[in-house]
Design an enzyme around this catalytic site. Sequence first.
Site, mmCIF file in Angstrom:
data_model
loop_
_atom_site.group_PDB
_atom_site.id
_atom_site.type_symbol
_atom_site.label_atom_id
_atom_site.label_comp_id
_atom_site.label_asym_id
_atom_site.label_seq_id
_atom_site.Cartn_x
_atom_site.Cartn_y
_atom_site.Cartn_z
ATOM 1 N N TYR A 133 -12.322 -2.834 -3.508
ATOM 2 C CA TYR A 133 -12.926 -2.869 -2.175
ATOM 3 C C TYR A 133 -14.449 -2.839 -2.250
ATOM 4 O O TYR A 133 -15.101 -2.228 -1.392
ATOM 5 C CB TYR A 133 -12.400 -1.697 -1.337
ATOM 6 C CG TYR A 133 -11.024 -1.914 -0.746
ATOM 7 C CD1 TYR A 133 -10.714 -3.070 -0.007
ATOM 8 C CD2 TYR A 133 -10.018 -0.961 -0.893
ATOM 9 C CE1 TYR A 133 -9.458 -3.268 0.557
ATOM 10 C CE2 TYR A 133 -8.756 -1.148 -0.333
ATOM 11 C CZ TYR A 133 -8.484 -2.297 0.401
ATOM 12 O OH TYR A 133 -7.241 -2.480 0.969
ATOM 13 N N ASN A 143 -1.855 -0.157 7.092
ATOM 14 C CA ASN A 143 -1.300 -1.451 7.498
ATOM 15 C C ASN A 143 -0.440 -2.098 6.407
ATOM 16 O O ASN A 143 -0.292 -3.321 6.365
ATOM 17 C CB ASN A 143 -2.424 -2.384 7.968
ATOM 18 C CG ASN A 143 -3.533 -2.491 6.950
ATOM 19 O OD1 ASN A 143 -3.365 -2.053 5.814
ATOM 20 N ND2 ASN A 143 -4.646 -3.083 7.327
ATOM 21 N N HIS A 182 -1.984 -5.446 1.420
ATOM 22 C CA HIS A 182 -3.255 -6.142 1.195
ATOM 23 C C HIS A 182 -2.918 -7.527 0.667
ATOM 24 O O HIS A 182 -1.986 -7.673 -0.129
ATOM 25 C CB HIS A 182 -4.100 -5.414 0.149
ATOM 26 C CG HIS A 182 -5.213 -6.281 -0.384
ATOM 27 N ND1 HIS A 182 -6.433 -6.387 0.252
ATOM 28 C CD2 HIS A 182 -5.268 -7.124 -1.449
ATOM 29 C CE1 HIS A 182 -7.182 -7.246 -0.416
ATOM 30 N NE2 HIS A 182 -6.503 -7.718 -1.453
ATOM 31 N N THR A 187 -5.549 -7.262 10.581
ATOM 32 C CA THR A 187 -5.796 -5.940 9.977
ATOM 33 C C THR A 187 -5.209 -4.792 10.809
ATOM 34 O O THR A 187 -4.609 -3.868 10.254
ATOM 35 C CB THR A 187 -7.326 -5.726 9.833
ATOM 36 O OG1 THR A 187 -7.874 -6.840 9.105
ATOM 37 C CG2 THR A 187 -7.630 -4.439 9.101
ATOM 38 N N ARG A 243 2.517 -6.813 9.221
ATOM 39 C CA ARG A 243 1.804 -5.717 9.884
ATOM 40 C C ARG A 243 2.228 -5.583 11.349
ATOM 41 O O ARG A 243 2.343 -4.477 11.873
ATOM 42 C CB ARG A 243 0.302 -5.951 9.777
ATOM 43 C CG ARG A 243 -0.239 -5.723 8.351
ATOM 44 C CD ARG A 243 -1.622 -6.312 8.174
ATOM 45 N NE ARG A 243 -2.320 -5.860 6.976
ATOM 46 C CZ ARG A 243 -3.504 -6.318 6.591
ATOM 47 N NH1 ARG A 243 -4.118 -7.255 7.306
ATOM 48 N NH2 ARG A 243 -4.074 -5.850 5.500
ATOM 49 N N LYS A 296 0.835 -1.204 0.000
ATOM 50 C CA LYS A 296 0.000 0.000 0.000
ATOM 51 C C LYS A 296 0.875 1.262 0.000
ATOM 52 O O LYS A 296 2.090 1.181 0.236
ATOM 53 C CB LYS A 296 -0.919 -0.045 1.228
ATOM 54 C CG LYS A 296 -1.930 -1.208 1.200
ATOM 55 C CD LYS A 296 -2.821 -1.168 2.435
ATOM 56 C CE LYS A 296 -3.918 -2.226 2.391
ATOM 57 N NZ LYS A 296 -4.872 -2.066 3.527
ATOM 58 N N PHE A 317 -15.934 4.088 6.705
ATOM 59 C CA PHE A 317 -14.519 4.422 6.482
ATOM 60 C C PHE A 317 -14.128 4.399 5.012
ATOM 61 O O PHE A 317 -12.981 4.706 4.670
ATOM 62 C CB PHE A 317 -13.610 3.492 7.299
ATOM 63 C CG PHE A 317 -13.711 2.021 6.955
ATOM 64 C CD1 PHE A 317 -13.031 1.485 5.878
ATOM 65 C CD2 PHE A 317 -14.491 1.167 7.739
ATOM 66 C CE1 PHE A 317 -13.115 0.124 5.570
ATOM 67 C CE2 PHE A 317 -14.587 -0.188 7.440
ATOM 68 C CZ PHE A 317 -13.895 -0.707 6.342
#
Length: 140
Positions: free
Chosen positions: A51, A118, A121, A93, A104, A11, A59
């Site tokens: 997503y 985090n 993915h 997560t 993570r 990410k 969120f």
Amino acid sequence: MTSERTLLLVKPDGVQRRLIGIILSRIEAKGYEVVELKKLTATAELLSEHYAEHRDKPFFPDLVDYMSSGPIIAAVIEGHRVVEGVRSLCGATDPTTAAPGTIRGDLGCDWGTGNIENLVHSSDSPESAAREIGIWFGKD
Ligand code: IDP
Ligand code: MG
């Protein structure tokens, strides 16, 4: 062996923090193969597809802002039971409580921004993996 594929994303926070190498090296050190790799900045459209299950969550707008805030590394990873294996390497997560030893848990931190930044993915099932690889790398 029966080979399987999964989608891994580094990410924007992972790229910005110069963790691409460390993250991919953990995947490779485990024994999995990186079979496709590219760097791109995701559009809101692409993220909305990726997503889809979170589109109606409160969120979601912040998630799109976070995920489009800079370049992402998208990778297809191959190996036997790689979907569950890479999920396990990534960890839970929430980076605060993700187990030490996971990406993570070791490298992620809650910066108090409200976003869950985090670093990575990974697909949560073989069906999600096929769908997500199609979104990021095209269906062929
Ligand atoms: P996962 O990435 O571990 O599969 P999901 O529940 O599918 O977790 O959520 C997707 C991503 O959305 C998370 O990795 C995280 O970046 C973000 N996210 C999930 N839940 C929240 C939340 O409650 N607040 C803010 N961001 C969230
Ligand atoms: Mg998920």
